[in-house]
Design a protein around this motif. Structure first.
Motif, PDB file in Angstrom:
ATOM      1  N   ALA A   1      13.833 -20.470  14.700  1.00 40.71           N
ATOM      2  CA  ALA A   1      13.662 -22.101  14.885  1.00 40.71           C
ATOM      3  C   ALA A   1      12.582 -22.389  14.380  1.00 40.71           C
ATOM      4  O   ALA A   1      11.251 -21.850  14.882  1.00 40.71           O
ATOM      5  N   GLY A   2      12.243 -23.350  13.578  1.00 42.50           N
ATOM      6  CA  GLY A   2      10.892 -23.533  12.923  1.00 42.50           C
ATOM      7  C   GLY A   2      11.083 -23.831  11.305  1.00 42.50           C
ATOM      8  O   GLY A   2      12.048 -23.165  10.974  1.00 42.50           O
TER       9      GLY A   2
ATOM     10  N   LEU B   1       3.688 -26.305  18.986  1.00 47.21           N
ATOM     11  CA  LEU B   1       2.986 -25.588  18.151  1.00 47.21           C
ATOM     12  C   LEU B   1       2.432 -26.186  16.738  1.00 47.21           C
ATOM     13  O   LEU B   1       1.911 -25.653  15.982  1.00 47.21           O
ATOM     14  N   GLY B   2       3.063 -27.426  16.567  1.00 46.97           N
ATOM     15  CA  GLY B   2       2.707 -28.203  15.201  1.00 46.97           C
ATOM     16  C   GLY B   2       3.890 -28.197  14.149  1.00 46.97           C
ATOM     17  O   GLY B   2       3.650 -28.814  13.177  1.00 46.97           O
ATOM     18  N   GLY B   3       5.174 -27.926  14.613  1.00 43.61           N
ATOM     19  CA  GLY B   3       6.278 -27.798  13.703  1.00 43.61           C
ATOM     20  C   GLY B   3       6.990 -29.144  13.870  1.00 43.61           C
ATOM     21  O   GLY B   3       7.843 -29.320  13.008  1.00 43.61           O
ATOM     22  N   GLY B   4       6.514 -30.067  14.837  1.00 41.23           N
ATOM     23  CA  GLY B   4       7.215 -31.270  14.783  1.00 41.23           C
ATOM     24  C   GLY B   4       6.307 -32.612  15.106  1.00 41.23           C
ATOM     25  O   GLY B   4       5.043 -32.093  15.424  1.00 41.23           O
TER      26      GLY B   4
ATOM     27  N   LYS C   1       1.627 -34.831  10.059  1.00 43.81           N
ATOM     28  CA  LYS C   1       1.592 -33.836   9.152  1.00 43.81           C
ATOM     29  C   LYS C   1       2.199 -32.647  10.046  1.00 43.81           C
ATOM     30  O   LYS C   1       1.616 -32.383  11.004  1.00 43.81           O
ATOM     31  N   LEU C   2       3.180 -31.797   9.184  1.00 41.94           N
ATOM     32  CA  LEU C   2       3.787 -30.649   9.849  1.00 41.94           C
ATOM     33  C   LEU C   2       3.053 -29.416   9.566  1.00 41.94           C
ATOM     34  O   LEU C   2       2.635 -29.242   8.456  1.00 41.94           O
TER      35      LEU C   2
ATOM     36  N   ALA D   1      11.534 -13.170  21.794  1.00 41.69           N
ATOM     37  CA  ALA D   1      11.614 -13.946  20.724  1.00 41.69           C
ATOM     38  C   ALA D   1       9.911 -13.486  19.935  1.00 41.69           C
ATOM     39  O   ALA D   1       9.310 -12.761  20.627  1.00 41.69           O
ATOM     40  N   VAL D   2       9.998 -13.683  18.661  1.00 38.91           N
ATOM     41  CA  VAL D   2       8.635 -13.597  18.096  1.00 38.91           C
ATOM     42  C   VAL D   2       7.819 -14.933  17.987  1.00 38.91           C
ATOM     43  O   VAL D   2       8.772 -16.054  17.186  1.00 38.91           O
ATOM     44  N   ILE D   3       6.842 -15.081  18.251  1.00 38.33           N
ATOM     45  CA  ILE D   3       6.122 -16.544  17.979  1.00 38.33           C
ATOM     46  C   ILE D   3       5.205 -16.391  16.573  1.00 38.33           C
ATOM     47  O   ILE D   3       4.536 -15.579  16.295  1.00 38.33           O
ATOM     48  N   HIS D   4       5.357 -17.489  15.947  1.00 36.05           N
ATOM     49  CA  HIS D   4       4.383 -17.656  14.852  1.00 36.05           C
ATOM     50  C   HIS D   4       3.836 -19.013  15.106  1.00 36.05           C
ATOM     51  O   HIS D   4       4.417 -19.937  15.110  1.00 36.05           O
ATOM     52  N   ALA D   5       2.311 -18.765  15.165  1.00 38.83           N
ATOM     53  CA  ALA D   5       1.706 -19.903  15.481  1.00 38.83           C
ATOM     54  C   ALA D   5       0.163 -19.842  14.823  1.00 38.83           C
ATOM     55  O   ALA D   5      -0.156 -19.024  13.997  1.00 38.83           O
TER      56      ALA D   5
END
Ligand code: URA
Length: 437
Positions: free
Chosen positions: A249-250, A363-366, A373-374, A397-401
């Motif tokens: 998701a992202g 996280l900045g994705g929405g 801006k995303l 899960a694995v977080i991407h930040a």
């Protein structure tokens, strides 16, 4: 007439007239109505709803607020069909279904939306592909649909501009969850796209705008009946959104998962079922097949043969992206600087999927505000489905930040969103119902 009187009428439960709805739609399309008045009326509609007639009038006026495409002049040798989802978390179905349906002989002019509320947007996700122009002019859009078979684009200013403005305001004002507003939003875009047939993916569950099956049925019926009124044959699948669809998701992460699916390398079971179910229905609605099982086999063959991946590559390239995206996606997609696993103990028993969508926004994705801006690189991958027994090895899960702090906050949000127990709950179907009107 003062616009505040229209707001007051709906606030008090009244039924809006044709003229009043026209004033609303004109004010949206010309951007002459201030955002506070748009959001007040949207909230009044959310609270007091609309009659079938009001929703039908709103839908057709929003569709006619801009250009309406007509594919007849193109003399296409297959049906013009599309699918639209009511929105979920991890919903990357469009990137799979458009090329699969095109590989099976459909033409798919897919006009998608940006993120809405806690859900991610197809337009934002496809823009993770460098160079991809999600806002092409009409000539390019037409040419790509005709030559490649599909084009996934965003809502350009010419197409249903009234929805474009209303959608952006609803996104940030808590006014998404309304059957007439969702009906009008979706169908106005689809009618403007000149479709012959439509398949709807109405999501139900903790990550959907419709959280109960009754509300999902209500929305499905509203869409099917309103579409029929406007001459568009529509079938609806009610599908499960009690957990993230697929493993990611992202924005960019979902594009990566889509490529792996199209390469027939990784087809997560629930995602595969939803994609094949919706795609088969598109072939039925478009008259390419009459038998649902035969249609599903045809869709599967489009993936295993590599034909759908080839169509996807051609679409990406025709819209300005790299020519070798499917082969070399990893060199093109943005990567977050911080990538880390989240571990927990127990079995995943439930997911507050809306909260997972909220964590991606954080996280900045929405977006929090219109036009924000995303960061397309952030989100979650390797998301453990409900029923997974977590051990020291398997992460939740694995977080991407973008930073360690953002990753720590996302970890907290994720752990709060997931319930853990001793044993897996009974499996639930991913396709709940198929409604054909
Ligand atoms: N998708 C749309 O295009 N509009 C909505 O309101 C919900 C989902």
């Amino acid at each position: 007439m003062l616009f505040k009187d229209i707001i007051r009428k709906k606030r008090d439960g009244g039924e809006l007239t044709d003229d009043e709805i026209q004033i609303f739609v004109d004010g949206l399309a010309t951007e002459s109505l201030p955002a506070e008045q748009v959001s007040s009326l949207a909230m009044a509609i959310c609270l007091n709803s609309m009659s079938f007639d009001e929703a039908a009038i709103l839908t057709s006026k929003m569709a006619l607020s801009g250009t309406v495409l007509d594919w007849n002049a193109e003399a296409l040798d297959g049906p013009v069909v599309d699918k639209h989802s009511t929105g979920g978390v991890g919903d990357k179905v469009s990137f799979l279904l458009a090329p699969i349906a095109a590989a099976c002989g459909c033409y798919v002019p897919m006009i998608s939306g940006r993120g809405l509320g806690h859900t991610g947007g197809t337009t934002d996700k496809i823009e993770s592909i460098p160079g991809y122009n999600a806002m092409p002019d009409f000539e390019t859009f037409r040419r790509v649909v005709k030559e490649v078979g599909c084009a996934v684009i965003g809502q350009t200013p010419e197409l249903a501009p009234a929805d474009r403005r209303l959608y952006a305001i609803r996104d940030v004002t808590g006014t998404v969850e309304s059957v007439p507003l969702i009906t009008a939003s979706i169908l106005s875009k689809k009618i403007a796209a000149g479709l012959g047939g439509l398949v709807m993916d109405v999501k139900v569950g903790t990550g959907a705008f419709m959280t109960t099956i009754e509300r999902a049925r209500e929305l499905s019926t509203s869409i099917i009946n309103t579409a029929a009124n406007l001459g568009v044959r529509t079938h609806t699948l009610i599908t499960d959104m009690n957990e993230v669809l697929g493993t990611t998701a992202g924005n960019a992460l979902e594009i990566e998962e889509s490529v792996l699916f199209l390469r027939n390398q990784q087809r997560e079971t629930r995602l595969n079922e939803v994609v094949m179910g919706l795609c088969a229905e598109m072939l039925l609605v478009g008259g390419i097949e009459e038998d649902r099982d035969a249609a599903a086999r045809m869709c599967d063959e489009a993936v295993t043969s590599g034909h759908a991946a080839e169509v996807f590559d051609r679409m990406v390239n025709a819209l300005g992206g790299p020519a070798d995206f499917v082969a070399d996606y990893s060199q093109y997609l943005a990567r977050a600087p911080v990538v880390r696993q989240v571990h927990a103990t127990g079995t995943v028993t439930a997911m507050n999927t809306r909260a997972v969508g909220g964590a991606i926004i954080e996280l900045g994705g929405g977006r929090h505000v219109v036009g924000e801006k995303l960061d397309l690189s952030v989100g979650f991958s390797n998301i453990a489905p409900i029923g997974t027994e977590l051990d020291g090895e398997t992460p939740l899960a694995v977080i991407h930040a973008a930073s360690e702090d953002a990753a720590a906050a996302a970890e907290k949000h994720l752990l709060e969103a997931v319930s853990l127990g001793d044993k897996a709950p009974p499996a639930t179907p991913v396709i709940h119902e198929i409604l054909t009107g």
